[in-house]
Scaffold this motif. Structure first.
Motif, short mmCIF file in Angstrom:
data_model
loop_
_atom_site.label_atom_id
_atom_site.label_comp_id
_atom_site.label_asym_id
_atom_site.label_seq_id
_atom_site.Cartn_x
_atom_site.Cartn_y
_atom_site.Cartn_z
N VAL A 71 134.69 1.11 -24.86
CA VAL A 71 133.46 1.59 -24.22
C VAL A 71 132.30 1.56 -25.20
O VAL A 71 131.19 1.12 -24.86
N GLN A 72 132.53 1.99 -26.43
CA GLN A 72 131.45 1.97 -27.42
C GLN A 72 130.98 0.55 -27.70
O GLN A 72 129.78 0.31 -27.87
N ALA A 85 128.61 0.29 -14.01
CA ALA A 85 129.93 -0.23 -14.34
C ALA A 85 130.78 -0.21 -13.08
O ALA A 85 130.74 0.74 -12.29
N VAL A 86 131.56 -1.29 -12.90
CA VAL A 86 132.44 -1.40 -11.75
C VAL A 86 133.85 -1.74 -12.23
O VAL A 86 134.04 -2.71 -12.97
N VAL A 87 134.83 -0.95 -11.81
CA VAL A 87 136.23 -1.21 -12.14
C VAL A 87 136.84 -2.00 -10.99
O VAL A 87 136.87 -1.52 -9.85
N CYS A 88 137.32 -3.19 -11.28
CA CYS A 88 137.75 -4.13 -10.23
C CYS A 88 139.24 -4.46 -10.26
O CYS A 88 139.70 -5.24 -9.43
N TYR A 89 139.98 -3.95 -11.21
CA TYR A 89 141.38 -4.38 -11.34
C TYR A 89 142.32 -3.46 -10.56
O TYR A 89 141.95 -2.35 -10.15
N GLY A 90 143.53 -3.94 -10.34
CA GLY A 90 144.53 -3.14 -9.66
C GLY A 90 145.88 -3.83 -9.71
O GLY A 90 146.00 -4.98 -10.13
N VAL A 116 142.07 4.01 -14.96
CA VAL A 116 140.71 4.05 -14.40
C VAL A 116 140.05 5.38 -14.73
O VAL A 116 138.88 5.44 -15.11
N VAL A 117 140.80 6.47 -14.60
CA VAL A 117 140.26 7.79 -14.94
C VAL A 117 139.88 7.86 -16.41
O VAL A 117 138.82 8.38 -16.77
N LEU A 123 132.93 6.52 -19.70
CA LEU A 123 131.66 5.97 -19.23
C LEU A 123 130.76 7.05 -18.64
O LEU A 123 129.53 6.97 -18.73
N THR A 124 131.37 8.07 -18.04
CA THR A 124 130.60 9.14 -17.43
C THR A 124 129.66 9.80 -18.43
O THR A 124 128.51 10.14 -18.10
N GLU A 125 130.12 9.99 -19.65
CA GLU A 125 129.29 10.67 -20.64
C GLU A 125 128.01 9.88 -20.91
O GLU A 125 126.94 10.45 -21.09
#
Length: 249
Positions: A71-72, A85-90, A116-117, A123-125
């Motif tokens: 993330v950094q 940001a979009v998380v697209c994997y699964g 994901v969490v 990223l939330t910070e």
């Protein structure tokens, strides 16, 4: 102003189509995923077609100790802050196999929810401190109700949807939007051999990505894509449990 957006799981079929849609509207991207050569190929195509700035960063989503440094690194790639940001994997394994093989079940749990969490929390910070921007992740209509045919996969998506809903309520007060993406059945490598791509119930990655791009611009809270799945799942949720458990679904 052009947005700067991070796509995690960028080599997935939906993410590749979404990347094109975002670049068409002038966005600059960071593509993150496991395979550097594949990411570079996608990035090169986007740079040539749309003259967008496209960075690549490798990431193994299940390598949890590396999440913070990942993330950094992403936050430092542009001169200006990330806008989204979009998380697209699964991951989805066969229900019959996963219910007797804990390693398969755990792999779905860690991929679809735990990782994901972990990434979203980091990223939330950034976005909360900035006071703007968006976060999004691909959940699934499979999480709307536990069905005997795929309850292990569905449970991971149900957990993710609940997490995103809570995060959305929390970040609303910080000026950050959170989108929950709930596709129906999509013709992707993950569903290859499981669904008939010619069925009217099956959607293309291009259609789903177009809906996601539009939802991001409109700040939609929960996106069912295509839209018919909102009503399909509404009807499924209304079936009484005494009847539902007798159905072969």
């Amino acid at each position: 102003m052009s947005e700067r957006i991070l796509l995690i799981g960028a080599s997935s079929a939906i993410a590749q189509e979404l990347a094109r849609k975002l670049c068409q509207r002038g966005c600059h991207l960071i593509l993150a995923g496991r395979h550097e050569e594949e990411l570079e190929s996608i990035a090169t195509d986007l740079r040539i077609r749309y003259q967008s700035t496209v960075h690549i960063v490798t990431l193994d989503a299940l390598d949890f100790p590396e999440h913070a440094s990942f993330v950094q690194r992403c936050l430092g790639l542009f001169d200006q802050p990330l806008d989204g940001a979009v998380v697209c994997y699964g991951s989805m394994h066969d229900q019959q196999e996963a219910q007797v093989n804990w390693e398969l079940a755990r792999q779905m749990i860690d991929t679809n929810y735990t990782s994901v969490v972990s990434l979203m929390n980091l990223l939330t910070e950034h976005f909360a401190e900035r006071g703007s921007g968006f976060l999004a992740a691909i959940s699934s209509v499979a999480g709307d109700r536990g069905r005997q045919s795929n309850y292990l996969y569905g449970s991971t998506k149900a957990a993710l949807s609940a997490y995103l809903q809570g995060l959305r309520n929390r970040l609303y007060h910080a000026g950050v939007h959170v989108l929950t993406i709930k596709p129906g059945i999509v013709d992707t490598p993950m569903t290859d051999g499981i669904v008939n791509p010619d069925s009217f119930m099956v959607s293309s990655p291009s259609r789903v990505s177009q809906d996601i791009s539009r939802a991001l611009q409109r700040q939609t809270n929960v996106l069912y894509t295509p839209w018919k799945w909102r009503w399909i799942m509404c009807m499924i949720r209304l079936i009484p449990e005494q009847l539902f458990k007798r159905l072969k679904m």
